[in-house]
Design an enzyme around this catalytic site. Structure first.
Site, PDB file in Angstrom:
ATOM      1  N   HIS A  70      46.144  34.237  52.896  1.00  0.00           N
ATOM      2  CA  HIS A  70      47.020  35.176  53.594  1.00  0.00           C
ATOM      3  C   HIS A  70      46.154  36.038  54.505  1.00  0.00           C
ATOM      4  CE1 HIS A  70      45.752  38.395  50.890  1.00  0.00           C
ATOM      5  NE2 HIS A  70      46.235  37.771  49.823  1.00  0.00           N
ATOM      6  N   LYS A 118      49.365  37.616  47.160  1.00  0.00           N
ATOM      7  CA  LYS A 118      50.257  36.502  46.866  1.00  0.00           C
ATOM      8  C   LYS A 118      51.015  36.758  45.570  1.00  0.00           C
ATOM      9  CE  LYS A 118      50.778  33.525  49.806  1.00  0.00           C
ATOM     10  NZ  LYS A 118      50.726  32.318  50.509  1.00  0.00           N
TER      11      LYS A 118
HETATM   12  N1  MSP Z   1      36.592  34.344  44.538  1.00  0.00           N
HETATM   13  C1  MSP Z   1      36.406  35.759  44.548  1.00  0.00           C
HETATM   14  C2  MSP Z   1      35.199  36.149  45.367  1.00  0.00           C
HETATM   15  C3  MSP Z   1      33.904  35.529  44.936  1.00  0.00           C
HETATM   16  S1  MSP Z   1      32.604  35.951  45.988  1.00  0.00           S
HETATM   17  C4  MSP Z   1      31.247  35.450  45.212  1.00  0.00           C
HETATM   18  C5  MSP Z   1      37.638  36.448  45.146  1.00  0.00           C
HETATM   19  N2  MSP Z   1      38.428  35.686  45.884  1.00  0.00           N
HETATM   20  S2  MSP Z   1      39.777  36.167  46.552  1.00  0.00           S
HETATM   21  O1  MSP Z   1      40.287  35.006  47.229  1.00  0.00           O
HETATM   22  O2  MSP Z   1      40.616  36.768  45.586  1.00  0.00           O
HETATM   23  O3  MSP Z   1      39.429  37.294  47.579  1.00  0.00           O
HETATM   24  C6  MSP Z   1      38.531  37.041  48.625  1.00  0.00           C
HETATM   25  C7  MSP Z   1      38.419  38.201  49.561  1.00  0.00           C
HETATM   26  O4  MSP Z   1      39.668  38.471  50.158  1.00  0.00           O
HETATM   27  C8  MSP Z   1      37.958  39.501  48.904  1.00  0.00           C
HETATM   28  O5  MSP Z   1      36.956  40.115  49.712  1.00  0.00           O
HETATM   29  C9  MSP Z   1      39.171  40.361  48.941  1.00  0.00           C
HETATM   30  O6  MSP Z   1      38.859  41.723  49.066  1.00  0.00           O
HETATM   31  C10 MSP Z   1      39.836  39.857  50.198  1.00  0.00           C
HETATM   32  N3  MSP Z   1      41.232  40.239  50.194  1.00  0.00           N
HETATM   33  C11 MSP Z   1      42.244  39.720  49.440  1.00  0.00           C
HETATM   34  N4  MSP Z   1      43.368  40.443  49.691  1.00  0.00           N
HETATM   35  C12 MSP Z   1      43.085  41.422  50.587  1.00  0.00           C
HETATM   36  C13 MSP Z   1      43.839  42.369  51.278  1.00  0.00           C
HETATM   37  N5  MSP Z   1      45.109  42.559  51.049  1.00  0.00           N
HETATM   38  N6  MSP Z   1      43.196  43.095  52.233  1.00  0.00           N
HETATM   39  C14 MSP Z   1      41.895  42.890  52.576  1.00  0.00           C
HETATM   40  N7  MSP Z   1      41.174  42.006  51.939  1.00  0.00           N
HETATM   41  C15 MSP Z   1      41.691  41.355  50.839  1.00  0.00           C
HETATM   42  O7  MSP Z   1      37.809  37.627  44.925  1.00  0.00           O
END
Ligand code: MSP
Length: 512
Positions: free
Chosen positions: A19, A301
């Protein structure tokens, strides 16, 4: 010897499609990487997917697939988004790759063998949030045993695990952060990390036996590695830790791990301690940005507030997309996305701002000079543009190096605004109507076109597509990608006689 600027994004959980929250740090990292390339640095920009763990296994089960099949199907769904967002990563990692398993096993073994008993066997019982892939203590939970981040029920888990002796690293971590005041940014995140360390660190479990979807521990394969220990290691896998010592020396330590603030403690506490335990240098900087909010809450999500990037890309195009998120939300802070503000920004800053400047200048060059860049015999006609362009390029550079992406863009738009205003002051269209004004007219349009050239260079990390189209319309023979700052932003490089061509509008104007 380290000679490479190494920037990483988090690796994303492909339990679902991306997303715009995920795309937010992907775009920011790409902008920073492109800016460093523009400065002539050797750059490695790493991204990828985090494919192990319980959350992934459950997503696969829910889809009636085995985990490997699931991640194989999901991976292209992420890459297609990065492709449409013009994300030019240099390396891409999947944690199910063989090379990664080797690196995970190497760091585990290096820590296990470090002679300090940093990994030991114990039993853990606690509350686990599968969405976070992390344990919580009772007092961290919300009323009704809910995860403080996902507001969903946690699960009681009890297991014999191997533990990592994080508690032994408080002093070394504090010392590291005292000696390197920029190692966590922005400042508020640094303070958060320091207070967590001051409050006391607890050992954490680094293995699981209740499921199989992970990398087996080299000395006890009945256990698989905890997904966060596995995931963090990706940053050294891709740098050659277990495969290419020569590359590793050139690339490591990472210059910037760009992450969201929700995963700060993993990156700024667990990870440097893991590296210290393995005898590897910690990263130079962890930079934690804020959240994209919907209705005041983190877009996600799980809460069905996630917007797929294609929804916006189809409507706004990639340039406006990249520009909007970097410009509208103060980088480092939380901010809300809204469709209205995106329309507003696209129209005001892009279509009416830079787009209008380019189309006016190129149209006048076409009408008055057959499209050829004129000589500029009257230097004073350029007014304050040369000095402003120089000042803007310098301030922009300082901002970009500190990841002040929002203020960096605002700085560039000072030049856009001033150039549009300059045309209104100079009224070249009026001069063109009277005879005898060729020198003045030429000098004015030269200054405006030269400003456009400099703007194309400055915006190229943010909007590579629009910058390339503008460059092409200016007709400059050397490729844009060969330009370097600061040399390319020096005033006066646009050659008189260059054949410009007014093409389609750089940015479409959108309906409110
Ligand atoms: N798999 C772990 C990260 C491992 S790194 C060694 C993880 N994955 S994630 O898919 O949940 O998130 C990945 C990134 O997306 C994170 O930096 C998280 O902060 C970012 N975001 C997810 N949702 C977000 C928002 N709504 N706004 C900004 N960033 C966000 O965590």
């Amino acid at each position: 010897m380290k000679d490479t600027f190494y920037i990483t994004t988090p690796i994303y959980y492909p339990n679902d499609v991306p997303h715009i929250g995920h795309a937010y740090d992907a775009v920011a990292a790409d902008v920073v990487a492109r800016y460093h390339r523009l400065r002539g640095d050797r750059v490695i920009h790493l991204t990828g997917v985090d494919e192990h763990g319980l959350k992934l296994q459950r997503a696969a089960e829910a889809a009636g697939k085995d985990p490997q099949t699931w991640v194989d199907e999901m991976d292209p769904r992420w890459r297609e988004v990065w492709a449409r967002l013009d994300i030019a990563y240099d390396h891409y990692i999947r944690t199910t790759e063989e090379r990664h398993a080797r690196a995970v096993q190497k760091i585990l073994q290096d820590v296990y063998d470090n002679g300090r008993d940093d990994i030991y066997l114990g039993t853990y019982e606690g509350w686990y949030c599968v969405a976070c892939e992390a344990y919580y203590t009772q007092d961290e939970l919300l009323e009704g045993n809910l995860c403080p981040l996902h507001e969903r029920p946690v699960e009681r888990m009890s297991e014999e695990n191997y533990f990592f002796r994080l508690s032994a690293y408080s002093d070394r971590l504090l010392d590291h952060y005292n000696r390197n005041p920029k190692a966590v940014q922005p400042e508020v995140r640094r303070n958060e990390v320091l207070s967590t360390i001051w409050a006391g660190l607890q050992d954490f479990s680094i293995s699981r036996t209740s499921f199989r979807w992970g990398v087996p521990l080299p000395w006890d394969p009945a256990h698989i590695c905890y997904v966060w220990f596995d995931a963090l290691t990706n940053y050294i896998t891709a740098a050659g830790y277990a495969s290419d010592p020569e590359m590793f020396a050139r690339v490591w330590p990472a210059d910037i791990h760009l992450i969201g603030k929700d995963i700060l403690r993993f990156h700024a506490i667990y990870w440097p301690a893991m590296l210290m335990a393995a005898g590897v240098e910690p990263p130079l900087q962890v930079w934690a940005h804020g959240w994209l909010l919907v209705g005041g809450e983190k877009m996600s999500k799980t809460k069905a507030t996630g917007i797929h990037p294609f929804t916006l890309l189809d409507h706004f195009g990639v340039d406006a997309y990249r520009y909007y998120f970097m410009r509208e939300i103060q980088f480092g802070q939380d901010g809300s996305f809204s469709w209205e503000s995106m329309v507003e920004r696209s129209n005001a800053d892009l279509a009416n701002g830079l787009g209008n400047l380019a189309s006016r200048v190129l149209a006048m060059l076409g009408s008055y000079f057959d499209g050829l860049v004129p000589d500029a015999p009257l230097a004073e006609e350029a007014s304050d543009l040369p000095a402003l362009a120089d000042g803007v390029a310098r301030r922009y550079d300082a901002a970009m190096l500190e990841l002040g992406l929002t203020s960096g863009l605002a700085t560039v738009w000072e030049l856009v605004g001033r150039a549009n205003q300059y045309l209104v002051e100079k009224q070249p269209w009026a001069l063109a109507k009277e005879p005898g004004n060729q020198d003045r007219l030429g000098s004015i349009l030269y200054a405006a076109a030269e400003t456009l050239r400099i703007l194309a260079v400055l915006i190229s990390p943010i909007m590579p597509g629009a910058a390339a189209r503008l460059w092409e319309q200016l007709g400059i023979p050397e490729p844009l990608v060969a330009q370097r700052v600061p040399s390319a932003t020096r005033w006066g490089l646009l050659e008189p006689g260059t054949k410009t061509r007014k093409g389609d509008a750089l940015f479409p104007r959108l309906d409110e």
